[in-house]
Design an enzyme around this catalytic site. Structure first.
Site, PDB file in Angstrom:
ATOM      1  CB  SER A  89      -5.560  -4.271  -3.009  1.00  0.00           C
ATOM      2  OG  SER A  89      -4.239  -4.576  -2.609  1.00  0.00           O
ATOM      3  N   GLY A 131      -7.165  10.421   5.273  1.00  0.00           N
ATOM      4  CA  GLY A 131      -7.684  11.344   6.271  1.00  0.00           C
ATOM      5  C   GLY A 131      -9.103  11.816   6.080  1.00  0.00           C
ATOM      6  CB  VAL A 132     -11.555  11.657   3.298  1.00  0.00           C
ATOM      7  CG1 VAL A 132     -13.034  11.987   3.106  1.00  0.00           C
ATOM      8  CG2 VAL A 132     -10.693  12.481   2.356  1.00  0.00           C
ATOM      9  NE  ARG A 133     -10.811   8.478   9.251  1.00  0.00           N
ATOM     10  CZ  ARG A 133      -9.949   8.107   8.315  1.00  0.00           C
ATOM     11  NH1 ARG A 133     -10.196   8.397   7.039  1.00  0.00           N
ATOM     12  NH2 ARG A 133      -8.851   7.445   8.622  1.00  0.00           N
ATOM     13  CG  HIS A 166       0.770   2.973   1.528  1.00  0.00           C
ATOM     14  ND1 HIS A 166       1.087   2.590   0.252  1.00  0.00           N
ATOM     15  CD2 HIS A 166       0.300   1.856   2.143  1.00  0.00           C
ATOM     16  CE1 HIS A 166       0.831   1.297   0.107  1.00  0.00           C
ATOM     17  NE2 HIS A 166       0.343   0.834   1.241  1.00  0.00           N
ATOM     18  CE  LYS A 169      -3.238   4.152  -2.939  1.00  0.00           C
ATOM     19  NZ  LYS A 169      -2.192   3.949  -1.902  1.00  0.00           N
ATOM     20  CB  THR A 188       1.358   1.304  -5.164  1.00  0.00           C
ATOM     21  OG1 THR A 188      -0.074   1.254  -5.062  1.00  0.00           O
ATOM     22  CG2 THR A 188       1.920   1.804  -3.842  1.00  0.00           C
ATOM     23  CE1 TYR A 242       1.736  -1.707  -2.588  1.00  0.00           C
ATOM     24  CE2 TYR A 242       0.060  -3.429  -2.471  1.00  0.00           C
ATOM     25  CZ  TYR A 242       0.604  -2.248  -2.000  1.00  0.00           C
ATOM     26  OH  TYR A 242       0.012  -1.603  -0.942  1.00  0.00           O
TER      27      TYR A 242
END
Length: 351
Positions: A106, A279-281, A246, A222, A156, A130
């Site tokens: 990042s 959301g990937v778990r 995000h 992104k 982004t 950014y």
């Protein structure tokens, strides 16, 4: 306590972190509807397994932008890893290198780019940008990234202004954070996050040609969630898209990433690679994303949970758990290679 799944790491990390740091990691924008729906949306998708296939050998390897990775499970850009572990992104980079996967560093890393490269010199690294209003600063940073061996530039798009994150406002966390890479790499030149000149609010599609003129790196966009923007991405000759909201931290009440994936994949018509974060778990979640057209997924919060629990070893464990789950999901749906994962493996539930 044995940590055997990503939610175990989440629970354990909460016990290790201060309230303000927990809030910073876990928080979403406004009512956190999108943050929660990113996870819930995966559960609205059901699997359609195929049996009587020889799955004695299952291969999770794939490629992104021509580079081989051990599994389609990589590390998304998140900032300020030193909030959760002393050497921050250096531990994250070492874990990614050991796992043989990609780590997107990042702009808001708490370690310098140079230190991250020294920590994991053989790792596959992309850099997330950014866009700053000062074009010269952007150019210097991109040239620095390229000279350090980063393999792609991830721009982004979904942050022309910061989302309304209520916990961070209450905690005034920004006053305790510094930005290492928006100044000279010399030690001592980091600036406070809250004093940073705002991210560019004027970035538009025509600006992409300027970025393409100053770097040879593949450009990945992104934050795309719609077919209209996906079509524009193809038109402007970028090399990839990360479907992302995000982590629900910017605009609340937008589509869950997995719900947006299908229309984005359809829009690009195979011309560029599409990835997903949000959301990937579980290994099943990875399989579902690939079945709907993602080339790989990127993990955000779970990496920080692993880092908070055990540093580099915690990140390795998170990656190992998810990769092993994905391997099992492939075997149980009759897929011997990533290439065999396709749309026929999933259906959207009516529940």
């Amino acid at each position: 306590m044995s940590l055997v799944c990503l939610t175990d790491f989440q629970a354990h990390a909460r016990e290790q972190l201060s309230k303000s740091t927990r809030d910073f990691i876990e928080g979403g924008a406004d009512d956190s509807i999108t943050r929660d729906d990113n996870i819930a949306a995966f559960k609205r998708i059901r699997l359609r397994p195929r049996y009587l296939r020889d799955v004695s050998e299952v291969d999770t390897r794939t490629t992104i932008q021509g580079e081989e990775i051990s599994a389609p499970i990589c590390i998304a850009p998140t900032g300020f890893h030193c909030l959760v572990w002393p050497d921050g992104e250096m531990s994250t980079a070492r874990a990614a290198q050991a796992a043989g996967i990609c780590y997107i560093t990042s702009t808001f890393a708490s370690c310098s780019l140079e230190d991250i490269v020294i920590a994991a010199p053989e790792g596959l690294r992309w850099f997330q940008l950014y866009v700053h209003p000062d074009l010269q600063l952007n150019k210097q940073l991109i040239q620095r990234v390229e000279s350090l061996g980063f393999k792609a530039l991830v721009i982004t798009l979904d942050t022309p202004v910061c989302g309304n994150r209520r916990h961070d406002i209450r905690n005034q966390l920004r006053r305790n954070l510094t930005l290492t890479d928006l100044q000279s790499p010399k030690k001592g030149n980091a600036i406070p996050y809250f004093q940073m000149t705002p991210i560019s609010t004027s970035l538009c599609w025509n600006d992409l040609s300027w970025f393409q003129s100053i770097t040879r790196l593949p450009i990945i966009l992104k934050g795309i969630l719609t077919k209209e923007d996906a079509e524009l991405a193809v038109k402007h000759n970028v090399q990839g898209i990360i479907v992302s909201n995000h982590g629900g931290r910017q605009l609340d009440e937008v589509l869950a990433s997995i719900d947006a994936l299908t229309e984005v994949v359809a829009a690009v018509k195979g011309k560029i690679e599409v990835y997903l974060d949000g959301g990937v778990r579980t290994g099943n979640d990875v399989l579902k994303a690939l079945a709907l057209g993602a080339k790989c997924i990127f993990l955000g919060r779970p990496i920080l949970w692993g880092l908070a629990c055990k540093g580099e070893h915690g990140v390795k464990e998170v990656l190992n758990i998810l990769t092993n789950e994905f391997h099992t999901s492939m075997a149980l749906t009759g897929c011997r290679s990533v290439a065999e994962i396709n749309r026929n493996l999933v259906q959207f539930s009516r529940l």
